[in-house]
Design an enzyme around this catalytic site. Structure first.
Site, PDB file in Angstrom:
ATOM      1  NE  ARG A  59      -3.576  -0.183   2.605  1.00 39.99           N
ATOM      2  CZ  ARG A  59      -4.078  -0.706   3.734  1.00 39.99           C
ATOM      3  NH1 ARG A  59      -3.829  -0.140   4.895  1.00 39.99           N
ATOM      4  NH2 ARG A  59      -4.817  -1.783   3.695  1.00 39.99           N
TER       5      ARG A  59
ATOM      6  CB  CYS B 289      -8.806  -9.508   2.869  1.00 42.38           C
ATOM      7  SG  CYS B 289      -8.832  -9.087   4.624  1.00 42.38           S
TER       8      CYS B 289
ATOM      9  CE  LYS C 172      -6.964  -0.881  11.945  1.00 44.45           C
ATOM     10  NZ  LYS C 172      -7.922  -1.426  10.976  1.00 44.45           N
TER      11      LYS C 172
ATOM     12  CE  LYS D  39      -7.990   2.991   9.483  1.00 44.02           C
ATOM     13  NZ  LYS D  39      -9.117   2.180   8.985  1.00 44.02           N
TER      14      LYS D  39
ATOM     15  NE  ARG E 280      -2.967   1.566   9.724  1.00 46.04           N
ATOM     16  CZ  ARG E 280      -3.551   0.386   9.537  1.00 46.04           C
ATOM     17  NH1 ARG E 280      -4.465   0.257   8.599  1.00 46.04           N
ATOM     18  NH2 ARG E 280      -3.227  -0.644  10.283  1.00 46.04           N
TER      19      ARG E 280
ATOM     20  CB  CYS F 130     -14.583  -9.478   8.129  1.00 41.64           C
ATOM     21  SG  CYS F 130     -13.283  -8.288   8.492  1.00 41.64           S
TER      22      CYS F 130
ATOM     23  CB  CYS G 296     -13.448  -3.995   2.059  1.00 38.70           C
ATOM     24  SG  CYS G 296     -14.100  -5.634   2.412  1.00 38.70           S
TER      25      CYS G 296
ATOM     26  CB  CYS H  34     -11.521  -1.973   5.177  1.00 34.66           C
ATOM     27  SG  CYS H  34     -10.462  -2.958   6.246  1.00 34.66           S
TER      28      CYS H  34
HETATM   29 FE1  SF4 Z   1     -10.544  -7.620   4.883  1.00 30.47          FE
HETATM   30 FE2  SF4 Z   1     -12.483  -7.242   6.632  1.00 30.47          FE
HETATM   31 FE3  SF4 Z   1     -11.053  -5.152   5.754  1.00 30.47          FE
HETATM   32 FE4  SF4 Z   1     -12.735  -6.342   4.135  1.00 30.47          FE
HETATM   33  S1  SF4 Z   1     -13.285  -5.246   6.021  1.00 30.47           S
HETATM   34  S2  SF4 Z   1     -10.633  -5.782   3.614  1.00 30.47           S
HETATM   35  S3  SF4 Z   1     -12.608  -8.446   4.747  1.00 30.47           S
HETATM   36  S4  SF4 Z   1     -10.304  -6.837   6.974  1.00 30.47           S
END
Ligand code: SF4
Length: 596
Positions: A100, A468, A241, A243, A169, A507, A462, A511
């Protein structure tokens, strides 16, 4: 010249800095540190055994090194679609790395974007991704290609240092290139100052990744004597982290309330008079830990522009010293503020800052502009915001987006801006050349922003599967199909011009910021999602759980009655999120039952 992100700070003399404050021992009892803290502590400022492991034959790094590598901007991943195949081939997994790039305010040049596009083709998986924090991600980098990739990113004056890991970040900022507007310039200046001031100063990054182009020696462009290696972060950096974003009340395009720290510009007479400081936002939740929750930031204070960096440092240092280092699940700043209360937190920040803080103003968010389509930039030139679905830049049978971007970068060389909604702004375009740019896109089969549906334009996902490691469900690969279905439903109800956000994640780590969107879809268990409703595009309200464990195929059927209810009973100009919030979960569910 290498790496823009790791130099000694340069600050205006008027800025009060706290660089001499040593990390406190309050939260540093070594026996209580969680394993990641222990790894950082013993790593000698993020080096650990990365150099030795880079030379071994393994296609992966040790667990300890993977924690450290995040601070260098890379995650170890494996191709989860191919796990069975890997096992059949007698392999552990097909390992690769996500790299990244940290791009403050999403501001880069056509040349830099071209360099990233070259890298994805030459050393990656042939795709590039615009992140939800105005950065860029390469995927599928094999271990023996990591060093050349990171070196080449630095060779175009970009950096991966601090793009991930337990430190500040990428600092987000409104990307609109309003050339003659001092407000946007002042906000970007603050973004750059925060980036520079809170950048890690370890030498490890340069020693590991950067080789002098002529003599092969490692290039050292940051760092200093041991005692000042990390004057702000200390040996263990932050507990988690961190932000930061800089935005405007009438354009919350950086989703300020979802950040640990945000500066909301308060403008008077076309200048930034100061900033409302927001603290303690954060979306991520650990599914197995009920003590975790999403939170929106709270207003802490009002600061003048010359106080902003020092107050940011004070906030960071309070989190450094008092954030939880025993349990990473509750280590974000939001938990510290939740446990202490805002007043106690403010008092500690004042102690670190060295003076009382002024209360925040009443100003709050009133708008959110995605900066998409053709816009005037204030100097007679135009910028064009191109919607990139879920940020993925790729050539496929449907369209040659990557090739089109290459052509635009070459034929319209200028500044590029990335948005927090995973899109790209091309700037400084002479009005006469508008058709030329559109033709490049149309010839490549890329839909113009004006041609895509409103619901797709305001959607975001995401990465999730297959790369991931934390993904429970699909996200980026699932959302386009769900949007296809939603487009049909919305057209039937004549709601297709309504603007609302649909955000999906694989998940609960969230993100793509699903917990403040109008419709949030969060992977809960294999193939099933939690459906959230009642947030809104402004980003200043959390949504609520409407239904849990909804199979992917049932998401649109689950939403259909809600949309019908909205259509029939909305108030004039009421948005979907506001309507759902007004009705609440029970009434929405009741109506849906009858509707069925
Ligand atoms: Fe991975 Fe969860 Fe982030 Fe999606 S929200 S990129 S599944 S860590």
């Amino acid at each position: 010249m290498y790496g823009a992100g790791n130099r000694y700070v340069r600050v205006a003399p008027s800025v009060l800095l706290l660089l001499s404050r040593e990390p406190s021992k309050n939260n540093m009892s070594e026996e209580n540190l969680n394993p990641v803290e222990q790894t950082k502590l013993e790593s000698h400022y993020l080096q650990g055994t990365i150099p030795a492991e880079l030379k071994d034959e393994n296609p992966f790094f040790s667990k300890e090194s993977t924690h450290l590598l995040k601070h260098h901007g890379t995650y170890q991943q494996d191709h989860r679609d191919l796990r069975k195949e890997a096992r059949a081939m007698g392999r552990d997994k097909y390992y690769s790395f996500m790299v990244r790039t940290r791009i403050p305010g999403g501001k880069l040049t056509s040349r830099q974007l071209l360099a990233e596009l070259d890298l994805c083709d030459e050393l990656g998986d042939t795709t590039l991704r615009v992140t939800s924090r105005q950065g860029l991600q390469l995927h599928g980098i094999l271990k023996d290609r990591l060093q050349p990739v990171i070196e080449r990113i630095n060779s175009v004056q970009l950096t991966t240092l601090g793009a991930c890991g337990d430190l500040q970040r990428n600092v987000m900022c409104c990307p609109a290139p309003h050339r003659n507007d001092p407000v946007h310039q002042e906000m970007q200046n603050l973004t750059d100052a925060l980036t520079e001031h809170l950048a890690p100063r370890t030498k490890s990054y340069h020693q590991i990744w950067l080789t002098h182009p002529e003599n092969g020696e490692k290039e050292l462009v940051g760092g200093g004597p041991d005692e000042v290696i990390e004057p702000i972060y200390g040996k263990t950096y932050l507990p988690r982290k961190f932000k930061t974003a800089v935005g405007l009340p009438d354009d919350n395009c950086v989703d300020m309330y979802t950040n640990d720290l945000a500066f909301m510009a308060i403008c008077v007479g076309g200048r930034v008079e100061g900033y409302n400081v927001l603290v303690g936002g954060g979306m991520g939740v650990t599914p197995t830990a009920v003590k975790t929750f999403p939170a929106l930031a709270k207003k802490l204070a009002f600061v003048t522009p010359d106080q902003a960096v020092a107050v940011a440092e004070a906030v960071v240092c309070v989190q450094r010293d008092f954030g939880n280092r025993e349990d990473r699940k509750v280590a974000r700043l939001k938990y510290l503020i939740h446990n202490w209360g805002l007043d106690a937190f403010r008092a500690k920040v004042e102690e670190y800052y060295g003076r009382a803080l002024t209360p925040p103003t009443a100003a709050d968010v009133t708008g959110f502009d995605d900066h998409i389509g053709w816009r005037e930039q204030g100097d007679g030139l135009l910028y064009y915001g191109l919607n990139i679905e879920n940020g993925r830049i790729v050539d496929n049978e449907k369209m040659k987006l990557k090739s089109a971007l290459r052509r635009i970068c070459r034929e319209f060389p200028s500044e590029i801006r990335l948005t927090s909604h995973q899109s790209i702004l091309f700037t400084d375009i002479v009005p006469d050349r508008r058709l030329e740019l559109e033709t490049i896109l149309r010839d490549a089969g890329v839909p113009l922003s004006e041609d895509i549906s409103t619901v797709r334009r305001w959607s975001m996902a995401c990465v999730a599967w297959p790369t991931c490691g934390l993904a429970i469900t699909e996200s980026e690969r699932a959302l386009p199909g769900i949007i296809d279905q939603l487009e049909v439903e919305l057209a039937k109800l004549a709601l297709d011009r309504d603007e609302f956000t649909v955000r999906m994640t694989g998940c609960p780590n969230a993100c793509a910021r699903p917990y403040n969107s109008d419709i949030g879809l969060v992977g809960k268990t294999l193939g099933k999602y939690t459906v959230y409703l009642g947030g809104r595009r402004l980003g200043d309200r959390l949504n609520f759980v409407y239904k849990d464990l909804v199979a992917a195929d049932d998401i649109v059927p689950t939403l259909r009655p809600v949309l019908a209810f909205f259509k029939s009973q909305r108030e004039p100009n009421e948005t979907l999120g506001d309507f759902c919030f007004r009705q609440g979960q029970e009434k929405l569910a009741e109506f849906s039952e009858k509707f069925r």
